[in-house]
Design a protein around this motif. Structure first.
Motif, PDB file in Angstrom:
ATOM      1  N   THR A   1     -18.723-120.321  96.820  1.00  0.00           N
ATOM      2  CA  THR A   1     -18.726-121.706  96.794  1.00  0.00           C
ATOM      3  C   THR A   1     -18.258-121.938  95.487  1.00  0.00           C
ATOM      4  OG1 THR A   1     -20.479-122.104  98.278  1.00  0.00           O
ATOM      5  CG2 THR A   1     -20.353-123.744  96.446  1.00  0.00           C
ATOM      6  N   LEU A   2     -18.658-121.125  94.304  1.00  0.00           N
ATOM      7  CA  LEU A   2     -18.436-121.370  92.845  1.00  0.00           C
ATOM      8  C   LEU A   2     -17.018-120.990  92.505  1.00  0.00           C
ATOM      9  CD1 LEU A   2     -21.662-119.615  91.354  1.00  0.00           C
ATOM     10  CD2 LEU A   2     -21.146-122.044  91.480  1.00  0.00           C
ATOM     11  N   LEU A   3     -16.591-120.356  93.338  1.00  0.00           N
ATOM     12  CA  LEU A   3     -14.860-119.986  92.966  1.00  0.00           C
ATOM     13  C   LEU A   3     -14.179-121.212  93.569  1.00  0.00           C
ATOM     14  CD1 LEU A   3     -14.562-116.150  93.966  1.00  0.00           C
ATOM     15  CD2 LEU A   3     -14.477-117.412  91.594  1.00  0.00           C
ATOM     16  N   GLY A   4     -14.757-121.912  94.806  1.00  0.00           N
ATOM     17  CA  GLY A   4     -14.086-123.035  95.084  1.00  0.00           C
ATOM     18  C   GLY A   4     -13.896-124.345  94.314  1.00  0.00           C
ATOM     19  N   VAL A   5     -15.394-124.338  93.842  1.00  0.00           N
ATOM     20  CA  VAL A   5     -15.429-125.250  92.629  1.00  0.00           C
ATOM     21  C   VAL A   5     -14.575-125.215  91.337  1.00  0.00           C
ATOM     22  CG1 VAL A   5     -17.354-126.604  91.210  1.00  0.00           C
ATOM     23  CG2 VAL A   5     -17.826-125.790  93.574  1.00  0.00           C
ATOM     24  N   MET A   6     -14.534-123.890  91.086  1.00  0.00           N
ATOM     25  CA  MET A   6     -13.920-123.543  89.819  1.00  0.00           C
ATOM     26  C   MET A   6     -12.117-123.786  90.087  1.00  0.00           C
ATOM     27  SD  MET A   6     -13.309-120.038  87.799  1.00  0.00           S
ATOM     28  CE  MET A   6     -12.450-119.239  89.141  1.00  0.00           C
ATOM     29  N   VAL A   7     -11.880-123.598  91.306  1.00  0.00           N
ATOM     30  CA  VAL A   7     -10.456-123.926  91.409  1.00  0.00           C
ATOM     31  C   VAL A   7     -10.250-125.292  91.614  1.00  0.00           C
ATOM     32  CG1 VAL A   7      -8.623-123.533  93.090  1.00  0.00           C
ATOM     33  CG2 VAL A   7      -9.997-121.594  92.956  1.00  0.00           C
TER      34      VAL A   7
ATOM     35  N   LEU B   1     -15.684-124.201  83.784  1.00  0.00           N
ATOM     36  CA  LEU B   1     -16.297-122.888  83.119  1.00  0.00           C
ATOM     37  C   LEU B   1     -17.556-122.452  83.360  1.00  0.00           C
ATOM     38  CD1 LEU B   1     -16.342-121.063  80.296  1.00  0.00           C
ATOM     39  CD2 LEU B   1     -16.971-122.949  79.174  1.00  0.00           C
ATOM     40  N   VAL B   2     -18.399-123.558  83.804  1.00  0.00           N
ATOM     41  CA  VAL B   2     -19.761-123.453  84.204  1.00  0.00           C
ATOM     42  C   VAL B   2     -19.842-122.647  85.498  1.00  0.00           C
ATOM     43  CG1 VAL B   2     -21.846-124.352  85.049  1.00  0.00           C
ATOM     44  CG2 VAL B   2     -20.717-125.439  82.977  1.00  0.00           C
ATOM     45  N   ALA B   3     -18.989-123.032  86.562  1.00  0.00           N
ATOM     46  CA  ALA B   3     -18.862-122.454  87.885  1.00  0.00           C
ATOM     47  C   ALA B   3     -18.299-121.020  87.635  1.00  0.00           C
ATOM     48  CB  ALA B   3     -17.939-123.066  88.660  1.00  0.00           C
ATOM     49  N   GLY B   4     -17.514-120.795  86.868  1.00  0.00           N
ATOM     50  CA  GLY B   4     -16.795-119.605  86.740  1.00  0.00           C
ATOM     51  C   GLY B   4     -17.852-118.641  86.009  1.00  0.00           C
ATOM     52  N   SER B   5     -18.668-118.840  85.061  1.00  0.00           N
ATOM     53  CA  SER B   5     -19.650-118.218  84.417  1.00  0.00           C
ATOM     54  C   SER B   5     -20.781-117.676  85.571  1.00  0.00           C
ATOM     55  CB  SER B   5     -20.219-118.792  83.279  1.00  0.00           C
ATOM     56  OG  SER B   5     -19.308-119.321  82.221  1.00  0.00           O
ATOM     57  N   LEU B   6     -21.071-118.779  86.231  1.00  0.00           N
ATOM     58  CA  LEU B   6     -21.990-118.429  87.199  1.00  0.00           C
ATOM     59  C   LEU B   6     -21.592-117.304  88.308  1.00  0.00           C
ATOM     60  CD1 LEU B   6     -23.672-121.875  87.670  1.00  0.00           C
ATOM     61  CD2 LEU B   6     -24.903-120.051  87.081  1.00  0.00           C
ATOM     62  N   ALA B   7     -20.462-117.458  88.508  1.00  0.00           N
ATOM     63  CA  ALA B   7     -19.905-116.704  89.418  1.00  0.00           C
ATOM     64  C   ALA B   7     -19.845-115.161  88.969  1.00  0.00           C
ATOM     65  CB  ALA B   7     -18.368-117.169  89.989  1.00  0.00           C
TER      66      ALA B   7
ATOM     67  N   LEU C   1     -26.012-127.708  94.366  1.00  0.00           N
ATOM     68  CA  LEU C   1     -26.053-129.084  94.549  1.00  0.00           C
ATOM     69  C   LEU C   1     -25.842-129.863  93.389  1.00  0.00           C
ATOM     70  CD1 LEU C   1     -28.207-131.729  93.844  1.00  0.00           C
ATOM     71  CD2 LEU C   1     -27.073-131.581  96.065  1.00  0.00           C
ATOM     72  N   TRP C   2     -26.423-129.338  92.109  1.00  0.00           N
ATOM     73  CA  TRP C   2     -25.741-129.904  90.777  1.00  0.00           C
ATOM     74  C   TRP C   2     -24.438-130.006  90.602  1.00  0.00           C
ATOM     75  CZ3 TRP C   2     -29.396-132.068  87.364  1.00  0.00           C
ATOM     76  CH2 TRP C   2     -29.161-132.544  86.153  1.00  0.00           C
ATOM     77  N   LEU C   3     -23.748-128.941  90.638  1.00  0.00           N
ATOM     78  CA  LEU C   3     -22.227-128.791  90.416  1.00  0.00           C
ATOM     79  C   LEU C   3     -21.473-129.642  91.352  1.00  0.00           C
ATOM     80  CD1 LEU C   3     -21.826-124.976  89.551  1.00  0.00           C
ATOM     81  CD2 LEU C   3     -22.299-126.944  88.199  1.00  0.00           C
ATOM     82  N   LEU C   4     -22.027-129.643  92.649  1.00  0.00           N
ATOM     83  CA  LEU C   4     -21.283-130.580  93.695  1.00  0.00           C
ATOM     84  C   LEU C   4     -21.326-131.878  93.491  1.00  0.00           C
ATOM     85  CD1 LEU C   4     -21.971-128.480  96.987  1.00  0.00           C
ATOM     86  CD2 LEU C   4     -19.800-128.419  95.677  1.00  0.00           C
ATOM     87  N   VAL C   5     -22.552-132.268  92.826  1.00  0.00           N
ATOM     88  CA  VAL C   5     -22.737-133.808  92.595  1.00  0.00           C
ATOM     89  C   VAL C   5     -22.107-134.019  91.502  1.00  0.00           C
ATOM     90  CG1 VAL C   5     -24.273-135.416  91.895  1.00  0.00           C
ATOM     91  CG2 VAL C   5     -24.926-133.941  93.681  1.00  0.00           C
ATOM     92  N   VAL C   6     -21.881-133.256  90.286  1.00  0.00           N
ATOM     93  CA  VAL C   6     -21.287-133.445  88.903  1.00  0.00           C
ATOM     94  C   VAL C   6     -19.782-133.619  89.427  1.00  0.00           C
ATOM     95  CG1 VAL C   6     -20.314-132.292  86.773  1.00  0.00           C
ATOM     96  CG2 VAL C   6     -22.932-132.418  87.453  1.00  0.00           C
ATOM     97  N   ALA C   7     -19.201-132.570  90.304  1.00  0.00           N
ATOM     98  CA  ALA C   7     -17.860-132.550  90.598  1.00  0.00           C
ATOM     99  C   ALA C   7     -17.425-133.784  91.369  1.00  0.00           C
ATOM    100  CB  ALA C   7     -17.473-131.241  91.412  1.00  0.00           C
ATOM    101  N   SER C   8     -18.229-134.211  92.541  1.00  0.00           N
ATOM    102  CA  SER C   8     -17.726-135.232  93.217  1.00  0.00           C
ATOM    103  C   SER C   8     -18.033-136.615  92.765  1.00  0.00           C
ATOM    104  CB  SER C   8     -18.408-135.176  94.551  1.00  0.00           C
ATOM    105  OG  SER C   8     -19.881-135.192  94.552  1.00  0.00           O
ATOM    106  N   GLN C   9     -18.964-136.879  91.827  1.00  0.00           N
ATOM    107  CA  GLN C   9     -19.410-138.134  91.490  1.00  0.00           C
ATOM    108  C   GLN C   9     -19.215-138.446  89.888  1.00  0.00           C
ATOM    109  OE1 GLN C   9     -20.863-140.201  93.850  1.00  0.00           O
ATOM    110  NE2 GLN C   9     -20.590-138.504  95.238  1.00  0.00           N
ATOM    111  N   LYS C  10     -19.085-137.458  89.040  1.00  0.00           N
ATOM    112  CA  LYS C  10     -18.766-137.622  87.729  1.00  0.00           C
ATOM    113  C   LYS C  10     -17.198-137.261  87.599  1.00  0.00           C
ATOM    114  CE  LYS C  10     -23.186-137.858  85.118  1.00  0.00           C
ATOM    115  NZ  LYS C  10     -23.067-139.194  84.524  1.00  0.00           N
ATOM    116  N   ASP C  11     -16.931-136.078  87.469  1.00  0.00           N
ATOM    117  CA  ASP C  11     -15.594-135.661  87.315  1.00  0.00           C
ATOM    118  C   ASP C  11     -14.709-135.910  88.069  1.00  0.00           C
ATOM    119  OD1 ASP C  11     -16.862-134.409  85.013  1.00  0.00           O
ATOM    120  OD2 ASP C  11     -16.990-132.356  85.845  1.00  0.00           O
ATOM    121  N   ILE C  12     -15.244-136.391  89.438  1.00  0.00           N
ATOM    122  CA  ILE C  12     -14.170-136.638  90.563  1.00  0.00           C
ATOM    123  C   ILE C  12     -13.265-135.391  90.746  1.00  0.00           C
ATOM    124  CG2 ILE C  12     -13.015-138.559  91.654  1.00  0.00           C
ATOM    125  CD1 ILE C  12     -15.460-139.264  90.685  1.00  0.00           C
ATOM    126  N   SER C  13     -13.561-134.198  90.682  1.00  0.00           N
ATOM    127  CA  SER C  13     -12.695-132.975  90.841  1.00  0.00           C
ATOM    128  C   SER C  13     -12.437-133.069  92.502  1.00  0.00           C
ATOM    129  CB  SER C  13     -13.292-131.932  90.570  1.00  0.00           C
ATOM    130  OG  SER C  13     -13.809-131.712  89.132  1.00  0.00           O
TER     131      SER C  13
END
Length: 321
Positions: free
Chosen positions: A136-142, A154-160, A196-208
């Motif tokens: 999941t984290l690799l998908g978020v990172m990409v 960077l956060v997602a990759g570090s956690l992975a 959950l935190w990373l998915l919310v940040v990505a979809s609501q704040k960063d709009i990744s």
């Protein structure tokens, strides 16, 4: 300690969650992100939830009390970071579905508690929770890199990377044999919260990526939890009652080894993550992504029911004879 439900052969330390948390702390500190309120609040909440889960490992806190404490920590963190699922994208067609902050905050807390408990439930065989989270984290990172959200990547990759280090011990890979560790409830609680935190940040704040893409990225843990909850509800049981109807239990009871089960489930989850990434990159509509998620969940539920039915028939045959 080994017991009737924990079938490992020797006492094993439950320090995996703290190991990954320390890796995250080092990464956030070195990168300077720990000075930012968003990630400082995230780390403080993650540490609190990990400690709470570890206390549960020792004292066996009642599910209701644990649920309330988790809810309080998550609510405080989300409110402090001004973070919530405020919009769900084009789920209803051409109009974006807005929730607003108040309703969105409540919805996000529910999603966080669901994610935490989903990862706790999927943590049933060596390597499963850690490898699924890493995928999941690799998908978020990409997707974050493609959208220019380098901080989140960077956060997602570090956690992975921290999870890969944990998995080397958890799976006792070469050079790590005899040094096994488990995530423990503290670790699985941490993983559910961080996803959950990373998915919310990505979809609501960063709009990744879009909110519906987040559903694909979380994949296996959520669909397994929903399937098990539905089966228990239809059987008249509490959704939180313990049983062996999770997919990893069913596959192993059908004759697969633990390592084979891990590879099958990781492959399934990775395919869901890949589908979500592809859908985002190729601009598939929200409706297509939603219908696909419903279809994948239905297929998963059907497979779960089929495996359970076969095992019940196999168990009944010797008794009839």
């Amino acid at each position: 300690m080994p017991d009737t439900r924990k079938r490992h052969r020797r006492p094993t330390p439950l320090i995996g969650g703290f190991a990954v948390l320390i890796g995250l702390f080092v990464a956030l500190s070195v990168s300077g992100l720990l000075a930012e309120p968003l990630w400082l609040i995230f780390f403080a909440a993650a540490l609190t939830l990990t400690v709470l889960g570890s206390v549960d490992d020792v004292l066996d806190i009642s599910p209701r009390l644990r649920f309330v404490l988790q809810g309080l920590v998550v609510t405080a963190a989300l409110f402090g970071a001004d973070l919530a699922i405020e919009q769900l994208g084009l789920l209803l067609g051409t109009e974006t579905l807005y929730l607003g902050f108040a309703l969105g905050l409540g919805f996000t807390v529910v999603c966080a508690l669901a994610s935490i408990n989903a990862y706790n439930m999927i943590d049933g065989i060596d390597g499963l929770a850690g490898s699924v989270t890493a995928a999941t984290l690799l998908g978020v990172m990409v997707l974050s890199l493609l959208s220019g959200a380098t901080e989140l990547a960077l956060v997602a990759g570090s956690l992975a990377l921290a999870l890969l280090a944990f998995l080397a011990f958890n799976l006792e890979l070469p050079f790590f044999r005899g040094r096994k560790i488990f995530l423990g409830d503290g670790g699985s609680t941490f993983l559910g919260f961080l996803v959950l935190w990373l998915l919310v940040v990505a979809s609501q704040k960063d709009i990744s990526f879009r909110p519906i893409t987040a559903v694909w990225l979380v994949g296996l843990p959520i669909v397994d939890m929903l399937t098990v909850f539905a089966r228990r509800a239809f059987a008249g049981k509490s959704p939180f009652s313990a049983d062996r109807t999770h997919i990893h239990h069913l596959l192993m009871e059908s004759g697969m080894s633990a390592r084979q089960t891990l590879l099958v489930l990781l492959g399934f989850h990775a395919s869901l993550v890949a589908f979500g990434v592809a859908g985002e990159m190729l601009y598939w509509s929200d409706m297509t992504m939603t219908l696909g998620a419903i279809g994948a969940g239905a297929l998963y539920g059907a497979a779960n029911i089929s495996l359970t039915s076969r095992q019940q028939k196999a168990a009944a045959s010797p008794q009839q004879q």
